[in-house]
Design a protein around this motif. Structure first.
Motif, PDB file in Angstrom:
ATOM      1  N   GLU A  30       2.752  -5.557   8.527  1.00 33.41           N
ATOM      2  CA  GLU A  30       3.420  -6.019   7.308  1.00 33.41           C
ATOM      3  C   GLU A  30       4.832  -6.505   7.641  1.00 33.41           C
ATOM      4  O   GLU A  30       5.815  -5.836   7.364  1.00 33.41           O
ATOM      5  N   THR A  50       0.871  -1.170   0.000  1.00 31.58           N
ATOM      6  CA  THR A  50       0.000   0.000   0.000  1.00 31.58           C
ATOM      7  C   THR A  50       0.906   1.217   0.000  1.00 31.58           C
ATOM      8  O   THR A  50       2.119   1.085  -0.046  1.00 31.58           O
ATOM      9  N   PHE A  51       0.336   2.417   0.019  1.00 28.68           N
ATOM     10  CA  PHE A  51       1.173   3.588  -0.217  1.00 28.68           C
ATOM     11  C   PHE A  51       1.934   4.081   1.008  1.00 28.68           C
ATOM     12  O   PHE A  51       2.802   4.914   0.908  1.00 28.68           O
ATOM     13  N   VAL A  52       1.603   3.610   2.180  1.00 34.64           N
ATOM     14  CA  VAL A  52       2.418   3.911   3.358  1.00 34.64           C
ATOM     15  C   VAL A  52       2.615   2.619   4.141  1.00 34.64           C
ATOM     16  O   VAL A  52       1.863   1.665   3.986  1.00 34.64           O
ATOM     17  N   ASP A  53       3.620   2.587   4.969  1.00 35.82           N
ATOM     18  CA  ASP A  53       3.820   1.404   5.797  1.00 35.82           C
ATOM     19  C   ASP A  53       2.642   1.242   6.746  1.00 35.82           C
ATOM     20  O   ASP A  53       2.135   2.218   7.284  1.00 35.82           O
ATOM     21  N   VAL A  54       2.211   0.046   6.896  1.00 34.10           N
ATOM     22  CA  VAL A  54       1.103  -0.196   7.815  1.00 34.10           C
ATOM     23  C   VAL A  54       1.516  -1.257   8.817  1.00 34.10           C
ATOM     24  O   VAL A  54       2.401  -2.071   8.542  1.00 34.10           O
ATOM     25  N   PRO A  55       0.869  -1.220   9.976  1.00 28.25           N
ATOM     26  CA  PRO A  55       1.193  -2.227  10.994  1.00 28.25           C
ATOM     27  C   PRO A  55       0.900  -3.627  10.455  1.00 28.25           C
ATOM     28  O   PRO A  55      -0.042  -3.810   9.694  1.00 28.25           O
TER      29      PRO A  55
END
Lengths: 426, 426
Positions: free
Chosen positions: B44, B37-42
């Motif tokens: 991953e 996705t376009f930002v880091d997410v919890p």
């Protein structure tokens, strides 16, 4: 004596491009797509042609161009362009969507001598409205199910797209539900892989939704992705969702096809949230394919309730004006207000695009506003992320610049600090 | 110790075009279409990525070009091109065709920074063969049902495409049956309009087929067009055909979608003859869409038996080499010989294209050769038309020039005199 009833017709507008003769190629499309073949055949009488033949009713020339849209055509001069209306008698086509597609929308792309073809208009007679179910929930139903009125329905997507097991997904869903979001959806790419079957996901997630409803009275709409090539599997999954108390589903419409959609809609009691994965191939080149205004009509007639149409400043290729046109398309009645569907703005969204979205879509809040990372990656956590998005919409509706509103709304301020670099309107 | 089992993967080859960096855009596709996705997410984590992430496994540079395929890209330098292989873990996708399409085939077309994208290769693991029915009849079954061996199955189409009422159609069918043709089909544009419902057509036509069978022992295969957006309607029509003694049906595959095809196949006892109406939009521009070799695999897995693929010297845009490649594609096993389907050469065909068709498709007679006007507009009538086509194939197989063979075969001679002007090989 009353004047005779005008015959009912389907009108299709083709944007043609050719280095040959526009009128000749328009006539060829009309002939090929109704009665014609390459040599005269017995039985093709004038009476028969009158019964079923398609007719060119308008040719509106456009400026010529130097380069053909498709490289196959070695143009040796200006490439002529025109918008051409062709009318097909309803009697020749009927109201079946597959018949419409085969006769009036699909076949013309095979015709020789074109160097570009795009279908930019479609006007259907009222019989299509009578013969198709249309949206079951649409805008009003989506509001009723979520209990959200007078502002956009704020949604989010479970990320990462693939790889979480049901309990991992459920843990994220718990955070999002507690963050007071209105809507959550599976990623369109997550269907029912071995590590996260839809049944297991429903079993892990729905108790959280229902528990939250018990405690707060608010039922978060969760759209499970039941996309499958197998319509019966979709219905089985639909029933699992319904039985567990769910009220929505994601369908990747291009991937299930008209057949899958028609079969599901007939049995559905869920709000159907359409994702367009794969649609871009039919629209990205302006000299080929379909305008969204044409394509979306078919899916609305078949029963889509909520339609993802990208948004302002998205991470994909689609320009803002295309989103604005799509928004207008899905909210313009085909036959009545009941066939309008809920526009879903998504992709790279956070509160930052709210003012421009509001301004450019007729100052309405009848939409779903879908933020993935824009909510879950908020520095203050998802609850702050949801608050920030709501605040952005409050500011937009009140015509207050986000930066000004942020002075008294720290969640929004944090959001601007984190995401504002990519905002067009922060 | 045995070496670990290699993980099963789906391999997709994308022909990319960008004025940016090929490797970066390839990596972006792999990421976007699996975990990204376009930002880091919890959540991953590296472990999760290993489980489901798609990986770029090969980049094969192609010559740069000056012009981007899509005009949206204002290239300010050479446009770079490459064929890029990306592997998707089977565990992340599963064997559902809609999942495959959404994840690996459709979504990539939305990615920013491309100026061209075409999917030119698809290699599926064996699990797809196990989980899908494939063709029920294919080449061997089509031969068994028609009783035609050792030469092409000669077919024709009832023309005009639209407008004939069932009794008018039946009168033409009687002539064609008596002309000793092997196969007849409804035009792909004739489904079930008010003036010619499928039920009425079956009722008018099947007695003629059965009567002829009684008299001669030869059962002409008639493919009724049961295309509809409604899978249940297709099955209802299927059952009408079966009950009346029919053995084949036309489906416009693009118009019914994967869902319609899967539902029908599960209940079908008819040979399913696929028409591709609308396919051209996905393949006509070489910088966009799909190679037929990719697309046809999906429909074969879902159960197509006979596949229309144009022919040599057709009236449509498609070049001969594309037909030749399609012929090879549909006759190359995906997993086994049982999933090969009958190639159907059609469009503007008469005997004239037989020699080149034979020469360029591996000197096989395992095909259906479909002539519309080429049979019914023969100066000596349809029976002479059928004889002429058979004679052309006899000559082709014996490597005798048509003109020479025509000296002793007057039907062929008449055919050359009438249609030879447009022939490539008379």
């Amino acid at each position: 004596m009353p004047s005779p009833q005008p015959r009912e017709v389907i009108r299709v507008t083709y944007r043609l491009e050719t280095s040959g003769d526009i009128a000749a190629i328009a006539a060829k499309i009309a002939s090929d797509q109704s009665t014609g073949t390459f040599v005269d055949v017995p039985g093709e009488t004038p009476e028969l042609k009158a019964r079923v033949a398609a007719r060119v009713t308008a040719v509106r020339p456009l400026a010529s161009v130097d380069r053909p849209s498709w490289p196959e055509a070695c143009a040796t001069g200006p490439v002529r362009r025109a918008d051409v209306d062709i009318e097909f008698p309803l009697d020749a086509v009927g109201t079946d969507i597959a018949a419409l597609t085969t006769i009036a929308l699909g076949g013309a792309f095979s015709i020789k001598g074109l160097s570009g073809l795009r279908i930019v208009g479609l006007t259907l007679p009222a019989a299509f409205g009578r013969d198709h179910p249309g949206p079951q929930f649409g805008i009003a139903g989506s509001r009723r199910l979520t209990g959200v009125y007078d502002r956009p329905i704020i949604g989010t997507i479970v990320k990462p797209a693939l790889g979480l097991r049901p309990l991992e997904t459920a843990a994220l869903v718990r955070d999002l539900v507690e963050a007071d979001v209105d809507f959550i959806k599976d990623d369109e790419k997550l269907m029912s892989p071995a590590y996260s079957s839809l049944e297991d996901r429903v079993g892990a997630i729905m108790p959280i939704i229902l528990d939250h409803e018990q405690k707060t009275g608010k039922k978060v709409m969760y759209a499970f992705n039941l996309t499958s090539h197998d319509p019966e599997r979709m219905v089985r999954d639909h029933d699992i969702i319904v039985k567990a108390g769910g009220n929505a589903a994601v369908v990747a419409i291009q991937s299930i096809g008209f057949g899958g959609m028609a079969f599901l809609r007939k049995r559905s009691s869920l709000a159907l949230h359409a994702h367009r994965a794969g649609w871009d191939v039919l629209t990205r080149h302006p000299g080929l394919g379909f305008d969204f205004a044409v394509y979306q009509q078919l899916w609305r007639l078949l029963g889509v309730d909520q339609f993802q149409i990208n948004g302002i400043g998205v991470k994909y290729w689609e320009p803002d004006e295309s989103f604005v046109a799509s928004f207008e398309a899905v909210t313009t009645p085909i036959f009545s207000d009941a066939d309008r569907v809920l526009p879903v703005a998504g992709s790279g969204q956070w509160g930052g695009q709210a003012p421009e979205t509001y301004r450019r879509t007729g100052r309405t809040v009848d939409l779903m506003y879908l933020c993935g990372g824009g909510i879950v990656s908020h520095p203050g956590g998802p609850a702050a992320g949801v608050r920030a998005v709501r605040q952005a919409w409050e500011a937009a509706v009140a015509d207050i610049p986000l930066a000004v509103y942020a002075e008294t709304h720290p969640d929004l301020a944090q959001s601007i600090a984190k995401f504002g670099g990519s905002a067009k309107d922060a």
